[in-house]
Design a protein around this motif. Sequence first.
Motif, mmCIF file in Angstrom:
data_model
loop_
_atom_site.group_PDB
_atom_site.id
_atom_site.type_symbol
_atom_site.label_atom_id
_atom_site.label_comp_id
_atom_site.label_asym_id
_atom_site.label_seq_id
_atom_site.Cartn_x
_atom_site.Cartn_y
_atom_site.Cartn_z
ATOM 1 N N UNK A 28 15.808 69.056 67.787
ATOM 2 C CA UNK A 28 16.740 68.086 68.356
ATOM 3 C C UNK A 28 17.306 68.549 69.686
ATOM 4 N N UNK A 29 17.506 69.845 69.848
ATOM 5 C CA UNK A 29 17.962 70.360 71.137
ATOM 6 C C UNK A 29 16.905 70.083 72.209
ATOM 7 N N UNK A 30 15.648 70.292 71.867
ATOM 8 C CA UNK A 30 14.565 69.994 72.823
ATOM 9 C C UNK A 30 14.509 68.511 73.161
ATOM 10 N N UNK A 31 14.711 67.648 72.158
ATOM 11 C CA UNK A 31 14.707 66.206 72.429
ATOM 12 C C UNK A 31 15.876 65.801 73.313
ATOM 13 N N UNK A 35 15.623 64.095 76.947
ATOM 14 C CA UNK A 35 16.330 62.855 77.254
ATOM 15 C C UNK A 35 17.166 63.029 78.526
ATOM 16 N N UNK A 36 17.830 64.168 78.670
ATOM 17 C CA UNK A 36 18.625 64.419 79.870
ATOM 18 C C UNK A 36 17.776 64.462 81.126
ATOM 19 N N UNK A 37 16.612 65.088 81.037
ATOM 20 C CA UNK A 37 15.709 65.147 82.186
ATOM 21 C C UNK A 37 15.246 63.745 82.570
ATOM 22 N N UNK A 38 14.888 62.940 81.577
ATOM 23 C CA UNK A 38 14.426 61.582 81.871
ATOM 24 C C UNK A 38 15.526 60.724 82.472
ATOM 25 N N UNK A 40 18.051 61.810 84.291
ATOM 26 C CA UNK A 40 18.240 62.281 85.670
ATOM 27 C C UNK A 40 17.131 61.773 86.585
ATOM 28 N N UNK A 41 15.901 61.847 86.126
ATOM 29 C CA UNK A 41 14.792 61.350 86.945
ATOM 30 C C UNK A 41 14.905 59.848 87.170
ATOM 31 N N UNK A 42 15.332 59.109 86.158
ATOM 32 C CA UNK A 42 15.518 57.669 86.321
ATOM 33 C C UNK A 42 16.553 57.348 87.375
ATOM 34 N N UNK A 43 17.657 58.104 87.386
ATOM 35 C CA UNK A 43 18.696 57.875 88.392
ATOM 36 C C UNK A 43 18.191 58.237 89.791
ATOM 37 N N UNK A 44 17.416 59.314 89.881
ATOM 38 C CA UNK A 44 16.874 59.721 91.186
ATOM 39 C C UNK A 44 15.943 58.649 91.731
ATOM 40 N N UNK A 45 15.054 58.142 90.868
ATOM 41 C CA UNK A 45 14.118 57.119 91.332
ATOM 42 C C UNK A 45 14.822 55.798 91.618
ATOM 43 N N UNK A 46 15.877 55.483 90.891
ATOM 44 C CA UNK A 46 16.624 54.260 91.159
ATOM 45 C C UNK A 46 17.294 54.345 92.523
#
Length: 117
Positions: A28-31, A35-38, A40-46
């Motif tokens: 769950x820590x890995x998940x 999720x946090x990485x995704x 952050x990447x979504x905000x960067x691309x937005x």
Amino acid sequence: MFLNSTLPAHLGLADAGVIALLGYAVVFFGLILLMGVLICLGKIFAKADAKPHSSTAEPAAAPAAAPAPKPEAPGAAGQLMLHDVEPKTAAMLMAIVANQMGKPLNELRFISIKEVK
């Protein structure tokens, strides 16, 4: 026999439970990290999509007005001949056909409805 030498040969119920919980916690820590990485990447691309791609491009033309909705067809389209069918059943069949075709009932023309036996 095939177990790692650092683990005892017979684990107690409490030890097995602790090992299982630690395994679940790692997964769950890995998940959560993923999720946090995704996010952050979504905000960067937005933010990248929100910025104009080039400053030398022509300004966009004003958007055209939305096309006017197509006016509905007027009233009935002639006589309907019913052959051994009740008007209530015919109305239900016409509504079903209009719904399946995705068209308003007043845009369809039914000439006759006959019960097939």
